[in-house]
Design an enzyme around this catalytic site. Structure first.
Site, PDB file in Angstrom:
ATOM      1  N   CYS A 184     -17.300  15.206  50.157  1.00  0.00           N
ATOM      2  CA  CYS A 184     -16.705  14.194  49.278  1.00  0.00           C
ATOM      3  C   CYS A 184     -15.238  14.036  49.689  1.00  0.00           C
ATOM      4  CB  CYS A 184     -16.784  14.653  47.825  1.00  0.00           C
ATOM      5  SG  CYS A 184     -15.818  16.126  47.543  1.00  0.00           S
ATOM      6  N   HIS A 235     -10.431  23.114  44.243  1.00  0.00           N
ATOM      7  CA  HIS A 235     -10.708  23.500  42.853  1.00  0.00           C
ATOM      8  C   HIS A 235      -9.452  23.679  42.006  1.00  0.00           C
ATOM      9  CE1 HIS A 235     -14.679  24.244  44.222  1.00  0.00           C
ATOM     10  NE2 HIS A 235     -14.429  25.374  44.828  1.00  0.00           N
ATOM     11  N   CYS A 271      -7.896  18.750  44.529  1.00  0.00           N
ATOM     12  CA  CYS A 271      -8.421  17.380  44.524  1.00  0.00           C
ATOM     13  C   CYS A 271      -7.748  16.582  43.408  1.00  0.00           C
ATOM     14  CB  CYS A 271      -9.936  17.418  44.309  1.00  0.00           C
ATOM     15  SG  CYS A 271     -10.620  15.771  44.103  1.00  0.00           S
ATOM     16  N   HIS A 324     -16.804  29.574  37.416  1.00  0.00           N
ATOM     17  CA  HIS A 324     -16.416  28.690  38.527  1.00  0.00           C
ATOM     18  C   HIS A 324     -14.888  28.614  38.607  1.00  0.00           C
ATOM     19  CE1 HIS A 324     -15.917  25.141  41.030  1.00  0.00           C
ATOM     20  NE2 HIS A 324     -17.162  25.334  41.423  1.00  0.00           N
ATOM     21  N   GLU A 379     -12.798  26.345  39.445  1.00  0.00           N
ATOM     22  CA  GLU A 379     -12.169  25.150  38.862  1.00  0.00           C
ATOM     23  C   GLU A 379     -12.023  25.326  37.346  1.00  0.00           C
ATOM     24  OE1 GLU A 379     -14.103  21.227  39.474  1.00  0.00           O
ATOM     25  OE2 GLU A 379     -13.510  20.850  37.405  1.00  0.00           O
ATOM     26  N   CYS A 434     -16.173  13.606  38.071  1.00  0.00           N
ATOM     27  CA  CYS A 434     -15.628  12.733  39.114  1.00  0.00           C
ATOM     28  C   CYS A 434     -16.699  11.731  39.580  1.00  0.00           C
ATOM     29  CB  CYS A 434     -15.031  13.542  40.258  1.00  0.00           C
ATOM     30  SG  CYS A 434     -16.154  13.846  41.591  1.00  0.00           S
ATOM     31  N   SER A 488     -22.302  27.075  46.036  1.00  0.00           N
ATOM     32  CA  SER A 488     -21.744  25.773  45.663  1.00  0.00           C
ATOM     33  C   SER A 488     -22.426  25.258  44.395  1.00  0.00           C
ATOM     34  CB  SER A 488     -21.935  24.783  46.814  1.00  0.00           C
ATOM     35  OG  SER A 488     -21.952  23.465  46.329  1.00  0.00           O
ATOM     36  N   ASN A 509     -22.097  22.401  42.811  1.00  0.00           N
ATOM     37  CA  ASN A 509     -22.599  21.014  42.823  1.00  0.00           C
ATOM     38  C   ASN A 509     -23.890  20.911  43.645  1.00  0.00           C
ATOM     39  OD1 ASN A 509     -21.939  19.276  45.455  1.00  0.00           O
ATOM     40  ND2 ASN A 509     -20.335  20.808  45.218  1.00  0.00           N
TER      41      ASN A 509
HETATM   42  S1  SF4 Z   1     -13.610  16.558  42.006  1.00  0.00           S
HETATM   43 FE1  SF4 Z   1     -15.142  15.309  43.037  1.00  0.00          FE
HETATM   44  S2  SF4 Z   1     -14.079  14.414  44.809  1.00  0.00           S
HETATM   45 FE2  SF4 Z   1     -12.856  16.152  44.059  1.00  0.00          FE
HETATM   46  S3  SF4 Z   1     -13.517  17.905  45.249  1.00  0.00           S
HETATM   47 FE3  SF4 Z   1     -14.726  17.924  43.375  1.00  0.00          FE
HETATM   48  S4  SF4 Z   1     -16.583  16.781  43.898  1.00  0.00           S
HETATM   49 FE4  SF4 Z   1     -15.078  16.329  45.478  1.00  0.00          FE
END
Ligand code: SF4
Length: 282
Positions: A12, A73, A95, A123, A125, A185, A213, A215
């Site tokens: 991404c 993150h 990001c 996680h 983030e 996002c 991961s 996601n």
């Molecule tokens: S927030 Fe979205 S664009 Fe940003 S790193 Fe995570 S998945 Fe990728």
């Protein structure tokens, strides 16, 4: 067998930016260069960076000089403050969508709300978001918590929209005053929609990405929710011919931290494992 690759498969915007920055810093900067944790949840890319002199460390306690790259993150504000105090050079590759979520957490906290982050507590983030949301914040992942009257809710950026709505339904109505900020996002939303569409049109789904991961794991869940057999692989070496037996359509999708080169290797290997393939780009 026909094969389709999801249009949004692979890096991404935020991951591409962080990885490019890390390789650029590796080339230009005096060593040592570190990342706090792996730059992305992909062991192959982390190994390439290591070969260029960028070391992933789990703690900054022993680090006294050099450059630290903050991954996409983001980090807890306490970590940033600690690095500044030590005089270590910071290259911030957080990001911009994660920065937006951090600002949302800080805003909800400033409104004197109990801040709820819907996502996975472990996680990185989310751990960083908690730093912005304050000590009274809660991470919700189908767990019980005492809902206060004034609530502020946001999401881990890679959460699925369905999970966010389910969470809001489960505890949102208990609050008297609620401020919801949707911090999922756009890249995640598009990738999940693409994956669902592709899964519904395929006999088998292959999801490519690091096992750590979040996601990528969510994409696997979505494929299974669509009622399709789905397999998670990190590399092409894990693919098995029997997964494609009696299949006329295979779909391939990949997490945000999966390089295009790995998606290509997986696609090429599936072609080898199945005869009469026909490749279509969604
Ligand atoms: S927030 Fe979205 S664009 Fe940003 S790193 Fe995570 S998945 Fe990728």
């Amino acid at each position: 067998m026909k094969m389709k690759v999801a249009q949004s498969a692979g890096f991404c915007f935020g991951v591409k930016r962080a990885v490019n920055l890390a390789f650029e810093i590796a080339k230009k900067s005096k060593k040592p260069v570190y990342t706090l944790g792996p730059i992305i949840h992909n062991p192959q890319v982390v190994a390439q960076l290591e070969a260029c002199g960028v070391r992933a460390v789990n703690s900054l306690s022993g680090i006294k000089k050099g450059t630290v790259i903050i991954r996409s993150h983001g980090v807890h504000p306490r970590v940033m403050a600690g690095l500044r105090k030590k005089g270590i050079r910071i290259v911030d590759a957080t990001c911009p969508f994660v920065t937006k979520a951090q600002k949302a957490a800080a805003l909800l906290k400033s409104e004197n709300r109990q801040v709820v982050i819907v996502g996975e507590a472990e996680h990185p983030e989310v751990a960083a978001l908690k730093g912005y949301a304050g000590p009274n914040s809660v991470v919700y992942n189908n767990n019980h918590f005492k809902v206060q009257k004034k609530l502020g809710v946001l999401a881990q950026t890679t959460l699925s929209a369905g999970d966010f709505i389910e969470a809001l339904i489960s505890f949102g109505r208990k609050a008297e005053d609620i401020h919801i900020i949707n911090t999922i996002c756009q890249a995640t939303k598009v990738r999940q929609q693409d994956t669902m569409r592709l899964a519904k049109d395929s006999d088998v789904m292959i999801v490519v990405g690091g096992r750590n991961s979040a996601n990528t794991s969510r994409l696997l869940e979505l494929c299974r929710k669509a009622g399709r057999p789905a397999y998670h692989v990190e590399t092409e070496r894990e693919l098995k011919a029997k997964w494609f037996q009696n299949c006329s359509k295979a779909g391939v999708t990949a997490g945000a931290s999966t390089p295009d080169s790995m998606v290509k290797k997986v696609v090429d290997r599936i072609k080898e494992l199945s005869s009469n393939h026909k490749m279509v780009k969604l």
